[in-house]
Design a protein around this motif. Structure first.
Motif, PDB file in Angstrom:
ATOM      1  N   VAL A 104      38.249  48.771  31.931  1.00  0.00           N
ATOM      2  CA  VAL A 104      40.078  48.853  31.700  1.00  0.00           C
ATOM      3  C   VAL A 104      40.777  47.724  30.846  1.00  0.00           C
ATOM      4  CG1 VAL A 104      41.857  49.574  31.967  1.00  0.00           C
ATOM      5  CG2 VAL A 104      40.503  50.425  33.444  1.00  0.00           C
ATOM      6  N   THR A 105      39.587  47.953  29.997  1.00  0.00           N
ATOM      7  CA  THR A 105      40.189  46.801  28.986  1.00  0.00           C
ATOM      8  C   THR A 105      42.115  46.081  29.005  1.00  0.00           C
ATOM      9  OG1 THR A 105      40.028  48.043  26.481  1.00  0.00           O
ATOM     10  CG2 THR A 105      37.971  46.584  28.221  1.00  0.00           C
ATOM     11  N   GLY A 106      42.297  44.913  28.534  1.00  0.00           N
ATOM     12  CA  GLY A 106      43.576  44.478  27.863  1.00  0.00           C
ATOM     13  C   GLY A 106      44.676  44.488  29.420  1.00  0.00           C
ATOM     14  N   ALA A 107      43.626  44.820  30.000  1.00  0.00           N
ATOM     15  CA  ALA A 107      44.901  45.113  32.010  1.00  0.00           C
ATOM     16  C   ALA A 107      45.012  43.141  31.768  1.00  0.00           C
ATOM     17  CB  ALA A 107      43.869  45.542  32.358  1.00  0.00           C
ATOM     18  N   ARG A 108      45.386  42.559  32.353  1.00  0.00           N
ATOM     19  CA  ARG A 108      46.112  41.371  32.010  1.00  0.00           C
ATOM     20  C   ARG A 108      45.761  41.455  34.097  1.00  0.00           C
ATOM     21  NH1 ARG A 108      49.761  37.832  32.830  1.00  0.00           N
ATOM     22  NH2 ARG A 108      51.716  39.020  31.582  1.00  0.00           N
ATOM     23  N   VAL A 109      45.656  41.138  35.135  1.00  0.00           N
ATOM     24  CA  VAL A 109      45.863  40.372  35.997  1.00  0.00           C
ATOM     25  C   VAL A 109      46.979  39.944  36.767  1.00  0.00           C
ATOM     26  CG1 VAL A 109      45.420  40.722  38.682  1.00  0.00           C
ATOM     27  CG2 VAL A 109      43.391  41.974  37.096  1.00  0.00           C
ATOM     28  N   THR A 110      48.102  40.225  37.400  1.00  0.00           N
ATOM     29  CA  THR A 110      49.343  39.156  37.164  1.00  0.00           C
ATOM     30  C   THR A 110      49.512  38.547  38.662  1.00  0.00           C
ATOM     31  OG1 THR A 110      50.926  40.697  37.328  1.00  0.00           O
ATOM     32  CG2 THR A 110      50.836  39.492  34.867  1.00  0.00           C
ATOM     33  N   ALA A 111      48.135  39.990  39.802  1.00  0.00           N
ATOM     34  CA  ALA A 111      49.244  39.669  40.957  1.00  0.00           C
ATOM     35  C   ALA A 111      48.282  40.425  42.185  1.00  0.00           C
ATOM     36  CB  ALA A 111      50.742  40.205  41.760  1.00  0.00           C
ATOM     37  N   VAL A 112      47.322  39.601  42.997  1.00  0.00           N
ATOM     38  CA  VAL A 112      46.718  40.412  43.866  1.00  0.00           C
ATOM     39  C   VAL A 112      47.319  40.231  45.055  1.00  0.00           C
ATOM     40  CG1 VAL A 112      44.685  40.330  44.649  1.00  0.00           C
ATOM     41  CG2 VAL A 112      44.225  39.932  42.653  1.00  0.00           C
ATOM     42  N   ARG A 113      47.710  41.003  45.439  1.00  0.00           N
ATOM     43  CA  ARG A 113      48.350  41.128  47.239  1.00  0.00           C
ATOM     44  C   ARG A 113      47.020  41.390  48.649  1.00  0.00           C
ATOM     45  NH1 ARG A 113      53.156  41.731  43.902  1.00  0.00           N
ATOM     46  NH2 ARG A 113      54.305  39.474  43.285  1.00  0.00           N
ATOM     47  N   HIS A 114      47.461  40.972  49.721  1.00  0.00           N
ATOM     48  CA  HIS A 114      46.766  42.070  50.892  1.00  0.00           C
ATOM     49  C   HIS A 114      48.437  42.439  51.634  1.00  0.00           C
ATOM     50  CE1 HIS A 114      43.991  41.964  54.304  1.00  0.00           C
ATOM     51  NE2 HIS A 114      43.225  42.784  53.591  1.00  0.00           N
ATOM     52  N   GLU A 115      48.311  43.710  51.407  1.00  0.00           N
ATOM     53  CA  GLU A 115      49.451  44.409  51.916  1.00  0.00           C
ATOM     54  C   GLU A 115      48.669  46.352  52.768  1.00  0.00           C
ATOM     55  OE1 GLU A 115      52.129  45.550  48.512  1.00  0.00           O
ATOM     56  OE2 GLU A 115      52.122  43.247  48.423  1.00  0.00           O
ATOM     57  N   GLY A 116      48.963  45.295  53.990  1.00  0.00           N
ATOM     58  CA  GLY A 116      48.165  46.872  55.163  1.00  0.00           C
ATOM     59  C   GLY A 116      47.372  47.340  55.086  1.00  0.00           C
ATOM     60  N   PRO A 299      45.927  31.210  39.857  1.00  0.00           N
ATOM     61  CA  PRO A 299      47.841  32.335  39.919  1.00  0.00           C
ATOM     62  C   PRO A 299      47.807  33.099  40.768  1.00  0.00           C
ATOM     63  CG  PRO A 299      46.901  31.501  38.117  1.00  0.00           C
ATOM     64  CD  PRO A 299      45.829  31.109  38.802  1.00  0.00           C
ATOM     65  N   PHE A 300      46.946  34.223  40.150  1.00  0.00           N
ATOM     66  CA  PHE A 300      47.810  35.637  40.245  1.00  0.00           C
ATOM     67  C   PHE A 300      46.638  35.979  41.916  1.00  0.00           C
ATOM     68  CE2 PHE A 300      42.648  35.233  38.130  1.00  0.00           C
ATOM     69  CZ  PHE A 300      42.661  36.029  39.025  1.00  0.00           C
ATOM     70  N   VAL A 301      45.846  35.214  42.218  1.00  0.00           N
ATOM     71  CA  VAL A 301      45.279  35.239  43.258  1.00  0.00           C
ATOM     72  C   VAL A 301      46.667  34.954  45.017  1.00  0.00           C
ATOM     73  CG1 VAL A 301      43.774  35.052  45.603  1.00  0.00           C
ATOM     74  CG2 VAL A 301      42.968  35.367  43.254  1.00  0.00           C
ATOM     75  N   GLN A 302      47.417  36.114  45.348  1.00  0.00           N
ATOM     76  CA  GLN A 302      48.334  35.344  46.404  1.00  0.00           C
ATOM     77  C   GLN A 302      48.117  36.686  47.556  1.00  0.00           C
ATOM     78  OE1 GLN A 302      52.187  36.701  43.829  1.00  0.00           O
ATOM     79  NE2 GLN A 302      51.310  35.910  42.312  1.00  0.00           N
ATOM     80  N   VAL A 303      47.371  35.915  48.374  1.00  0.00           N
ATOM     81  CA  VAL A 303      46.494  36.000  49.114  1.00  0.00           C
ATOM     82  C   VAL A 303      46.382  35.178  49.885  1.00  0.00           C
ATOM     83  CG1 VAL A 303      44.545  37.062  50.313  1.00  0.00           C
ATOM     84  CG2 VAL A 303      44.970  37.779  48.016  1.00  0.00           C
ATOM     85  N   ASP A 304      46.806  34.497  50.820  1.00  0.00           N
ATOM     86  CA  ASP A 304      47.036  33.711  52.275  1.00  0.00           C
ATOM     87  C   ASP A 304      45.462  33.657  52.911  1.00  0.00           C
ATOM     88  OD1 ASP A 304      49.576  33.594  52.303  1.00  0.00           O
ATOM     89  OD2 ASP A 304      50.108  34.363  53.933  1.00  0.00           O
ATOM     90  N   GLY A 305      45.398  32.147  52.753  1.00  0.00           N
ATOM     91  CA  GLY A 305      43.644  31.787  52.921  1.00  0.00           C
ATOM     92  C   GLY A 305      42.692  32.099  52.345  1.00  0.00           C
ATOM     93  N   ALA A 306      43.364  32.475  51.043  1.00  0.00           N
ATOM     94  CA  ALA A 306      41.691  32.838  50.085  1.00  0.00           C
ATOM     95  C   ALA A 306      41.579  31.466  49.350  1.00  0.00           C
ATOM     96  CB  ALA A 306      42.521  33.647  48.864  1.00  0.00           C
ATOM     97  N   LEU A 307      42.303  30.471  49.338  1.00  0.00           N
ATOM     98  CA  LEU A 307      42.358  29.473  48.277  1.00  0.00           C
ATOM     99  C   LEU A 307      42.415  27.834  48.954  1.00  0.00           C
ATOM    100  CD1 LEU A 307      44.648  30.853  44.876  1.00  0.00           C
ATOM    101  CD2 LEU A 307      42.363  30.579  45.377  1.00  0.00           C
ATOM    102  N   THR A 308      41.563  27.349  48.392  1.00  0.00           N
ATOM    103  CA  THR A 308      41.789  25.928  49.178  1.00  0.00           C
ATOM    104  C   THR A 308      43.753  25.428  48.728  1.00  0.00           C
ATOM    105  OG1 THR A 308      41.165  24.308  47.402  1.00  0.00           O
ATOM    106  CG2 THR A 308      40.247  25.459  48.767  1.00  0.00           C
ATOM    107  N   GLY A 318      30.204  33.099  48.234  1.00  0.00           N
ATOM    108  CA  GLY A 318      31.077  34.390  47.628  1.00  0.00           C
ATOM    109  C   GLY A 318      31.859  35.513  48.336  1.00  0.00           C
ATOM    110  N   VAL A 319      31.813  34.842  50.018  1.00  0.00           N
ATOM    111  CA  VAL A 319      32.536  35.992  50.976  1.00  0.00           C
ATOM    112  C   VAL A 319      33.921  35.410  51.725  1.00  0.00           C
ATOM    113  CG1 VAL A 319      31.984  37.092  52.713  1.00  0.00           C
ATOM    114  CG2 VAL A 319      30.350  37.621  51.321  1.00  0.00           C
ATOM    115  N   SER A 320      34.508  35.799  50.674  1.00  0.00           N
ATOM    116  CA  SER A 320      36.096  35.411  51.576  1.00  0.00           C
ATOM    117  C   SER A 320      36.217  35.251  53.113  1.00  0.00           C
ATOM    118  CB  SER A 320      37.496  35.768  50.488  1.00  0.00           C
ATOM    119  OG  SER A 320      38.042  35.355  50.978  1.00  0.00           O
ATOM    120  N   PRO A 321      36.769  34.350  53.534  1.00  0.00           N
ATOM    121  CA  PRO A 321      37.465  34.345  55.222  1.00  0.00           C
ATOM    122  C   PRO A 321      38.445  35.928  55.426  1.00  0.00           C
ATOM    123  CG  PRO A 321      38.542  33.029  53.768  1.00  0.00           C
ATOM    124  CD  PRO A 321      37.825  33.358  52.997  1.00  0.00           C
ATOM    125  N   VAL A 322      39.031  35.975  54.154  1.00  0.00           N
ATOM    126  CA  VAL A 322      39.927  37.040  54.176  1.00  0.00           C
ATOM    127  C   VAL A 322      38.323  38.613  53.519  1.00  0.00           C
ATOM    128  CG1 VAL A 322      41.461  38.558  53.037  1.00  0.00           C
ATOM    129  CG2 VAL A 322      41.729  35.484  53.299  1.00  0.00           C
TER     130      VAL A 322
END
Length: 372
Positions: A104-116, A299-308, A318-322
């Motif tokens: 899917v082109t032309g799809a700018r990601v603004t946020a990735v969140r971990h929910e439920g 900045p779009f990766v808004q997942v606790d523990g994903a970034l330093t 390549g495997v995240s602790p999340v």
């Protein structure tokens, strides 16, 4: 997918979402397609391969054609030995078509969140929920320009290499190319054909010959197992410590012939039309091309523990602790060659195994072997 083919619609839910439709995202998509795992790739560009088309006109890869292919499809024999940026862009577009990858082109990601227990991703084309997310945007999104550049006079033209397209972008005159990697060397040589150029490298450049005994240097590296050596191996750590090697000796020959000046020092200050170097010397300039790389920023990766705390990915090969979050396309992700197209085959294969485990999908039989 040609520019006349409409992009598929973004689904509301999918098993795996891949963020980024460059070579890393497409290579991951190939693995997911072969494994029969539902997925979609989102990319903010209008057309597959545009990230390459937008780079400077004369850009060619420093890796030969054989080592610039993704799993499942070699580059056509008509491709140059060292592929141009447009050849790679067209190859990626054909690759997505050949493997029917849902991009899917032309799809700018603004946020990735971990929910439920799932990931909710907001894009400019809608919201999608996924059990797993693979970040494949790479680390080269935000140009790093030293703040001291603001101290230069307004009369000094400044440009980052990511915005450079041709020598016409800079005025003729005393030009400094600041950086010590492949991009800096290629651009310094190109600019030196029409003006006085000084390449300012932070350390003595490490020039690597393109050929050894008449064959590409990549073949002995592959045959000796060095190219795919683990990132934490002794040889990989040594090469990493040397910094970016410059493949080819064109810049070295230009320096020896007096066509290109070389200063080995860091730029530590600036004033007026002068760059001040760490060794105490000064360099008068009319233009500066900053080939100073990029900063890590997601900045779009808004997942606790994903970034330093500095915004870099936290991961183990390549495997995240999340749980359910993965990365691909990072330099030194798992192997020496993780930063070039050649390494995507192995990194995507390894990540597929981790994804299968997370999704609870059994491994395929040996008869259903993946290429690459």
């Amino acid at each position: 997918m040609s520019d006349t083919t409409p992009a598929p619609a973004l689904p509301e839910t999918v098993e795996v979402l891949v963020v980024g439709g460059g070579q890393a995202g497409l290579g991951m998509g190939y693995r997911l397609r072969e494994a029969g795992i539902p997925f979609v790739i989102v990319d903010d560009r209008a057309r597959i391969g545009d990230v390459w088309r937008a780079r400077w006109r004369s850009l060619v890869l420093f890796t030969p054609r054989r080592f610039a292919a993704l799993p499942g499809r070699p580059l056509p024999r008509s491709t140059s030995f060292y592929p141009s940026k447009d050849e790679i862009a067209d190859y990626l577009e054909r690759y997505a078509e050949d493997h029917a990858l849902p991009v899917v082109t032309g799809a700018r990601v603004t946020a990735v969140r971990h929910e439920g227990g799932e990931f909710v991703t907001e894009t400019s084309r809608g919201v999608v929920r996924a059990r797993a997310v693979v970040i494949a945007t790479g680390p080269f999104q935000y140009p790093r320009v030293p703040r001291l550049g603001a101290k230069l006079a307004a009369s000094v033209a400044q440009l980052h290499s990511s915005a450079y397209r041709s020598p016409d972008d800079l005025p003729t005159g005393r030009t400094a190319v600041v950086g010590g990697g492949n991009s800096a060397a290629q651009l310094a040589v190109e600019l030196a054909a029409t003006r006085e150029v000084t390449m300012v490298a932070p350390a003595p450049p490490w020039f690597i010959p393109e050929r050894i005994l008449g064959i590409s240097v990549y073949w002995p590296l592959k045959l000796l197992g060095i190219l795919g050596s683990p990132a934490e191996s002794r040889i990989s750590r040594y090469i990493h410590s040397r910094g970016d090697g410059i493949l080819g000796t064109e810049a070295k020959r230009a320096v020896r012939a007096g066509r290109l000046a070389l200063r080995t020092s860091r730029v530590v200050d600036a004033e007026g039309e002068t760059l001040v170097l760490a060794d105490g010397s000064r360099l008068e300039v009319d233009a500066v091309l900053w080939a100073t790389g990029f900063r890590t920023h997601y900045p779009f990766v808004q997942v606790d523990g994903a970034l330093t705390e500095h915004g870099a990915p936290v991961h183990d090969e390549g495997v995240s602790p999340v749980a359910g979050l993965y990365w691909i396309g990072l330099p030194w992700q798992s192997r020496l060659d993780s930063s070039i197209l050649h390494g995507i085959a192995a990194d995507s294969r390894d990540l597929l195994a981790a994804l299968r485990a997370h999704l609870g999908r059994p491994a395929r039989s040996a008869s259903a072997r993946l290429d690459g």
